[in-house]
Design an enzyme around this catalytic site. Structure first.
Site, PDB file in Angstrom:
ATOM      1  N   HIS A   1     -36.271  -6.077  27.876  1.00  0.00           N
ATOM      2  CA  HIS A   1     -35.700  -5.974  26.540  1.00  0.00           C
ATOM      3  C   HIS A   1     -36.787  -6.253  25.502  1.00  0.00           C
ATOM      4  O   HIS A   1     -37.498  -7.252  25.583  1.00  0.00           O
ATOM      5  CB  HIS A   1     -34.531  -6.947  26.373  1.00  0.00           C
ATOM      6  CG  HIS A   1     -33.313  -6.527  27.142  1.00  0.00           C
ATOM      7  ND1 HIS A   1     -33.262  -5.354  27.858  1.00  0.00           N
ATOM      8  CD2 HIS A   1     -32.108  -7.121  27.299  1.00  0.00           C
ATOM      9  CE1 HIS A   1     -32.068  -5.242  28.412  1.00  0.00           C
ATOM     10  NE2 HIS A   1     -31.354  -6.311  28.104  1.00  0.00           N
TER      11      HIS A   1
ATOM     12  N   ARG B   1     -28.948  -0.406  36.573  1.00  0.00           N
ATOM     13  CA  ARG B   1     -27.943  -0.574  35.518  1.00  0.00           C
ATOM     14  C   ARG B   1     -27.780   0.742  34.780  1.00  0.00           C
ATOM     15  O   ARG B   1     -28.767   1.431  34.488  1.00  0.00           O
ATOM     16  CB  ARG B   1     -28.329  -1.671  34.534  1.00  0.00           C
ATOM     17  CG  ARG B   1     -27.220  -1.910  33.481  1.00  0.00           C
ATOM     18  CD  ARG B   1     -27.481  -3.127  32.615  1.00  0.00           C
ATOM     19  NE  ARG B   1     -28.423  -2.875  31.555  1.00  0.00           N
ATOM     20  CZ  ARG B   1     -28.240  -3.215  30.275  1.00  0.00           C
ATOM     21  NH1 ARG B   1     -27.119  -3.805  29.890  1.00  0.00           N
ATOM     22  NH2 ARG B   1     -29.158  -2.989  29.376  1.00  0.00           N
TER      23      ARG B   1
ATOM     24  N   GLU C   1     -18.801  -6.805  27.865  1.00  0.00           N
ATOM     25  CA  GLU C   1     -19.698  -7.086  26.751  1.00  0.00           C
ATOM     26  C   GLU C   1     -18.999  -7.350  25.421  1.00  0.00           C
ATOM     27  O   GLU C   1     -19.344  -8.306  24.730  1.00  0.00           O
ATOM     28  CB  GLU C   1     -20.692  -5.934  26.579  1.00  0.00           C
ATOM     29  CG  GLU C   1     -21.579  -5.719  27.801  1.00  0.00           C
ATOM     30  CD  GLU C   1     -22.569  -4.606  27.593  1.00  0.00           C
ATOM     31  OE1 GLU C   1     -23.618  -4.857  26.974  1.00  0.00           O
ATOM     32  OE2 GLU C   1     -22.300  -3.474  28.061  1.00  0.00           O
TER      33      GLU C   1
ATOM     34  N   ASP D   1     -23.833  -8.313  22.832  1.00  0.00           N
ATOM     35  CA  ASP D   1     -22.903  -7.389  22.183  1.00  0.00           C
ATOM     36  C   ASP D   1     -21.618  -8.086  21.755  1.00  0.00           C
ATOM     37  O   ASP D   1     -21.021  -7.714  20.745  1.00  0.00           O
ATOM     38  CB  ASP D   1     -22.593  -6.215  23.114  1.00  0.00           C
ATOM     39  CG  ASP D   1     -23.720  -5.198  23.120  1.00  0.00           C
ATOM     40  OD1 ASP D   1     -23.812  -4.406  22.173  1.00  0.00           O
ATOM     41  OD2 ASP D   1     -24.535  -5.227  24.058  1.00  0.00           O
TER      42      ASP D   1
ATOM     43  N   ARG E   1     -28.056 -13.447  28.931  1.00  0.00           N
ATOM     44  CA  ARG E   1     -28.503 -14.226  27.779  1.00  0.00           C
ATOM     45  C   ARG E   1     -29.823 -13.679  27.254  1.00  0.00           C
ATOM     46  O   ARG E   1     -30.680 -13.246  28.010  1.00  0.00           O
ATOM     47  CB  ARG E   1     -28.722 -15.694  28.169  1.00  0.00           C
ATOM     48  CG  ARG E   1     -27.465 -16.468  28.463  1.00  0.00           C
ATOM     49  CD  ARG E   1     -27.739 -17.689  29.324  1.00  0.00           C
ATOM     50  NE  ARG E   1     -28.873 -18.479  28.867  1.00  0.00           N
ATOM     51  CZ  ARG E   1     -28.785 -19.574  28.125  1.00  0.00           C
ATOM     52  NH1 ARG E   1     -27.598 -19.988  27.717  1.00  0.00           N
ATOM     53  NH2 ARG E   1     -29.844 -20.257  27.782  1.00  0.00           N
TER      54      ARG E   1
ATOM     55  N   ARG F   1     -28.363  -1.498  18.860  1.00  0.00           N
ATOM     56  CA  ARG F   1     -28.506  -2.447  19.946  1.00  0.00           C
ATOM     57  C   ARG F   1     -28.531  -3.876  19.392  1.00  0.00           C
ATOM     58  O   ARG F   1     -28.959  -4.120  18.267  1.00  0.00           O
ATOM     59  CB  ARG F   1     -29.779  -2.182  20.741  1.00  0.00           C
ATOM     60  CG  ARG F   1     -29.732  -0.883  21.497  1.00  0.00           C
ATOM     61  CD  ARG F   1     -30.851  -0.790  22.514  1.00  0.00           C
ATOM     62  NE  ARG F   1     -30.770   0.457  23.240  1.00  0.00           N
ATOM     63  CZ  ARG F   1     -29.942   0.675  24.251  1.00  0.00           C
ATOM     64  NH1 ARG F   1     -29.140  -0.287  24.658  1.00  0.00           N
ATOM     65  NH2 ARG F   1     -29.913   1.843  24.860  1.00  0.00           N
TER      66      ARG F   1
END
Length: 929
Positions: A158, A427, A548, A588, A626, A760
């Site tokens: 990320h 994913r 989420e 999210d 997290r 995002r």
């Protein structure tokens, strides 16, 4: 070490605690070296300007003088772009260097604590074992824990790490040199050499571009993630296990013989996470698996080579076991000079088998040529068995001390990392699976209009297809690029199982899951590539729904209840040991409902899942998604784990480590090991001592429900129901500029639309951090407390104080909010608000933000009983005091540059300067994404 320095200046408070004097010394030392570097590289004029800005910033933070703030603004507002870049680099690098000094001080204090023979600290495995002993945990119970436990820190790509790997490497070198100064008693000549090395490292850092010129490729991210195995994981995880095994017998002699399974592991999403990232393909997954395997096997090669050098034992002087004798007889090593060195010959044979394994897997070059040919290992368990034979033989023949050195570490490394290094998760978004299954069903003539079916009809159809022996995919049909790519990914995963073992790709995470069909669609796709074989009732990977949004979290219990009611899924679950993993999304849910509601809905989701799983006799394993910032679930892991609902920790947890948090936690081996130990210790405590924790009173739950409802209304009213808020957000933050910063391979938004819903969570949180408002970490809480206590202030505030005292969940929420509010700065945020051209919009929204910010601080202080933020967290307060005066100038320069750029200045240097300022601010805040 002498921490006096004749060049020190008395700009910080004089009442620095004695234990923090080394930290102040290191910060000043690095600051002086940076200053000398700037003077030498950029000239006296730039150096004097930097010093003037620094002194003014420190004065403002010390005295809160408005004149100093105005002076700072006047100096920075008119800087030419070239000069601004130099200033930004100077203050940005100071933040990086201050971070290094802080990390080193944490290590220093931990060592000092250990050397003082003080009681074990919370968060250490010794503390957890001591608590377990005092609670009367017997040997069998502890053995059962280790037999079934799993703690896994999962690295993701990320994009919140703004630094280049080249810069991180130089910073690690500086950290190593500082560490030397603590551990080694230098002669004057050695101290001089150390300082010269520090100067060279800082000079190299100054002359290294801090920004990437091109966007990272996924394979670059894989390589960056693997670097932490060299720095930390490959050596520190085996060390952790060795210490744990030694401590068991020391804490309680009856625990001496407990077998500790490799329950603490690493995981990865890098190369397998396709949610919104079109650049993760089957080829990328194949490369990622190969790169991971090569890193593990390369480490084994070096350790075997070194082990062979160490175990020069003469067979005429020491005995060997029959198992080692068999290894010697099979070894291709026939050199006469090693005829009487059985362990070296056995190791040469192991090395040759490992070399054959590498050639069979990936055809890579070996660091040292084997002495001859040998059959390849089919699995890591075979390699471990050979190493066990060496170990047992040494122990049985009077050489236990040798067995418990490098060989002990290598045995554990093979057990932890196998042939695959780390489990790589897949994913993908549930919508992609739905489209793929719809296309396959239409092409196979099963049904048209699959996506229009009701959820109940989808579930019936999917269950029937799972039972059918007929494949949906035909080699004679051509499918869309998206479906073809999804099938290729899964075929590559199946190939990875065959090559590296099933542990290589053990999980499939479904983003945006909100129904049973989302799970069954993935099951059907797995069936098409052989990863699910219903006739054998065997499923080769865990299917992990990720809930989420607020609505999805509320549905998580009923969805899993309905899933477990399906006979076809229950049969598959048997092959996974009746363990079901569920992932909960912090980011999210926060963007959807705000900080307080997100945390409360996560807590309630866990309660619902605990109940559902208990009724169905299924073990629950939670995977916590997290981020680094509080707005994305960040905060201290130890407290967060212990604050989980009773019954949530069933000996297993997986947790993501993202962005800049990875470097902060794991680039230093000592810090990395301490963080991993904390994860294991918290899991042990939360599982074995769960029965000792009282349930929160029903009244507390009802109060949280009311507070959450008020906070949710306030948050949604601002973010989703206020006309013009989206424009305010984009104008008053660096959102657009972040999108063009080359910090990751994944696009910033899930679609081309500009709605906040499609953005995002990472750029959402990152943007608010850059303008120092930190909105996702507190907005709505102040209003909630005010509304709930209205008219009954004294009585209800006393209740909230009792909740803070008695309920770890509520206390953790307040602690994290305390931290994020301390990092916020409403005055700086007001300057970013000036970037909003519409004055009416600017006033109306910023006034609401300021009012809510004031309410939040007032509520936190009233409930916690503090007089100021972070009063009970002096370490973080000290950190902010040391670093934040050097962040303020970056904000002022950034605002001026944003104003120029948005007014039409297309100078590439302006864009570069903005990106540099983003980097510097992120470094100063540390966990900003």
């Amino acid at each position: 070490m002498d921490y006096s320095d004749p060049h020190n200046v008395a700009e910080e408070p004089a009442d620095v605690p004695e234990k923090d004097i080394p930290l102040r010394y290191d910060i000043r030392l690095l600051g002086r070296i940076l200053g000398d570097t700037i003077r030498a590289q950029e000239g006296d004029a730039v150096f004097e300007l930097v010093e003037r800005i620094r002194r003014t910033a420190v004065q403002f933070h010390r005295d809160a003088a408005e004149a100093a703030r105005q002076d700072l603004q006047d100096i920075l507002s008119g800087l030419p772009t070239g000069q601004a870049i130099r200033i930004i680099r100077a203050f940005g690098y100071f933040s990086h260097l201050a971070n290094i000094a802080e990390d080193q001080h944490h290590i220093r204090r931990s060592r000092a604590y250990a050397l003082a023979n003080a009681a074990p600290r919370p968060g250490t495995i010794q503390y957890a074992l001591d608590r377990a002993r005092k609670a009367g945990i017997d040997r069998d119970t502890l053995q059962a824990f280790f037999d079934g436990a799993l703690c896994c820190a999962v690295l993701t790509a990320h994009p919140t790490e703004v630094r280049r790997k080249s810069s991180i490497d130089r910073e690690m070198e500086i950290a190593r040199l500082l560490d030397e100064r603590d551990r080694i008693q230098f002669t004057p000549e050695e101290l001089s050499a150390n300082r010269k090395a520090l100067r060279r490292a800082v000079l190299t850092l100054w002359q290294t571009s801090i920004l990437r010129r091109t966007r990272l490729r996924v394979i670059d991210e894989v390589a960056n993630g693997l670097a932490y195995y060299d720095h930390t994981f490959l050596r520190e995880l085996p060390h952790f296990y060795a210490d744990l095994e030694d401590q068991l017998g020391a804490v309680d002699p009856s625990w001496h013989a407990i077998h500790v399974s490799s329950f603490l592991t690493m995981g990865s999403w890098i190369g397998g996470d396709r949610d919104g990232n079109p650049y993760v393909t089957a080829d990328v997954l194949r490369q990622a698996l190969a790169m991971q395997s090569q890193r593990a096997l390369g480490f084994y090669f070096e350790e075997l080579h070194n082990l062979g050098g160490e175990l020069s034992l003469d067979g005429r002087m020491v005995g060997i076991s029959d198992a080692v004798r068999a290894l010697v007889e099979r070894s291709p090593d026939r050199a006469p000079e090693r005829q009487d060195e059985p362990y070296r010959r056995a190791i040469a044979g192991i090395y040759a088998r490992l070399a054959a394994t590498v050639r069979a897997l990936d055809h890579v070059e070996l660091p040292h040529r084997p002495v001859g040919d040998a059959p390849a290992y089919k699995a890591a368990t075979e390699l471990r068995a050979d190493l066990d034979a060496l170990y047992d033989s040494l122990v049985a023949n009077g050489s236990a001390g040798l067995a418990r050195g490098r060989l002990r570490q290598l045995r554990r490394a093979v057990d932890v990392f196998g042939l695959h290094l780390a489990p790589l998760d897949l994913r993908q978004n549930a919508d992609v699976h739905e489209r793929a299954v719809a296309e396959l069903m239409t092409a196979a003539g099963v049904v048209t209009g699959y996506t229009a079916l009701s959820e109940a009809d989808k579930v019936l159809l999917l269950a029937r297809e799972l039972e059918s022996p007929r494949p949906l995919v035909s080699p004679h049909l051509v499918y869309s690029d998206e479906t073809t790519s999804e099938l290729a990914i899964l075929r590559t995963a199946a190939d990875g199982h065959r090559r590296y073992g099933r542990a290589a790709v053990p999980h499939y995470v479904i983003s945006k899951a909100d129904g049973v069909s989302d799970v069954l669609e993935v099951a059907l796709l797995l069936k098409e590539v052989g990863l699910l074989r219903l006739r054998e009732a065997h499923l080769d990977v865990d299917i992990v729904p990720l809930f989420e949004t607020i609505a999805d979290l509320r549905r998580s219990g009923p969805v899993m209840d309905a899933l477990f009611d399906l006979p076809v899924y229950r049969r598959l679950l048997e092959s996974r040991g009746r363990v079901q993993e569920v992932m909960l999304g912090y980011s999210d849910s926060n963007k959807d409902g705000g900080y307080l509601t997100s945390n409360w809905e996560l807590y309630k989701a866990e309660l619902a899942l605990i109940d559902v799983f208990h009724r169905h006799g299924v073990a629950l394993r939670l995977f916590h998604g997290r981020g680094g910032s509080v707005g994305r679930g960040g905060g201290p892991s130890y407290e967060a784990i212990l604050a989980q609902p009773k019954g949530a920790m069933q000996g297993a947890i997986r947790i993501t480590e993202q962005g800049e948090v990875i470097a902060g936690k794991y680039s230093n081996a000592d810090v990395g090991r301490r963080n991993l130990e904390t994860l294991a210790a918290a899991t042990l405590e939360a599982t074995l001592l769960d029965g000792d924790r009282p349930e929160p009173p029903a009244a507390y739950l009802a109060i949280m429900e009311e507070l959450s409802a008020h906070a949710f209304t306030a948050y949604r009213s601002l973010v989703y129901e206020t006309e013009g808020f989206e424009r305010y957000f984009r104008d008053s933050t660096v959102l657009g500029e972040i999108a063009n910063l080359n910090i990751g391979s994944r696009p910033a938004s899930r679609s081309r639309r500009s709605r906040i819903e499609d953005l995002r969570a990472i750029p959402w949180v990152f943007s608010w951090a850059q303008c120092r408002l930190m909105l996702p970490g507190w907005y709505g809480f102040g209003t909630a407390v005010k509304a709930w206590t209205d008219g009954r202030q004294d009585e209800r505030m006393a209740t909230l104080r009792a909740m803070h005292r008695d309920w770890p969940f509520f206390r953790t929420i307040l602690s994290n909010m305390d931290m994020v509010l301390a990092k916020s700065d409403i005055a700086i945020a007001s300057r970013y608000a000036e970037l909003v051209a519409d004055a009416g919009l600017r006033r109306s929204i910023f006034d609401r933000l300021r009012h809510e910010w004031e309410l939040a601080i007032e509520a936190v202080l009233a409930i916690t009983g503090q007089r100021s933020l972070l009063e009970r967290n002096p370490l973080l307060a000290r950190s902010i005091r040391n670093r934040f005066p050097y962040i303020d100038p970056l904000h002022h320069v950034q605002i001026e540059l944003l104003r120029r750029h948005r007014a039409g200045d297309i100078d590439p240097d302006v864009v570069q300067a903005i990106h540099l300022s983003i980097n510097g601010i992120a470094a100063g805040l540390r966990n900003s994404g």
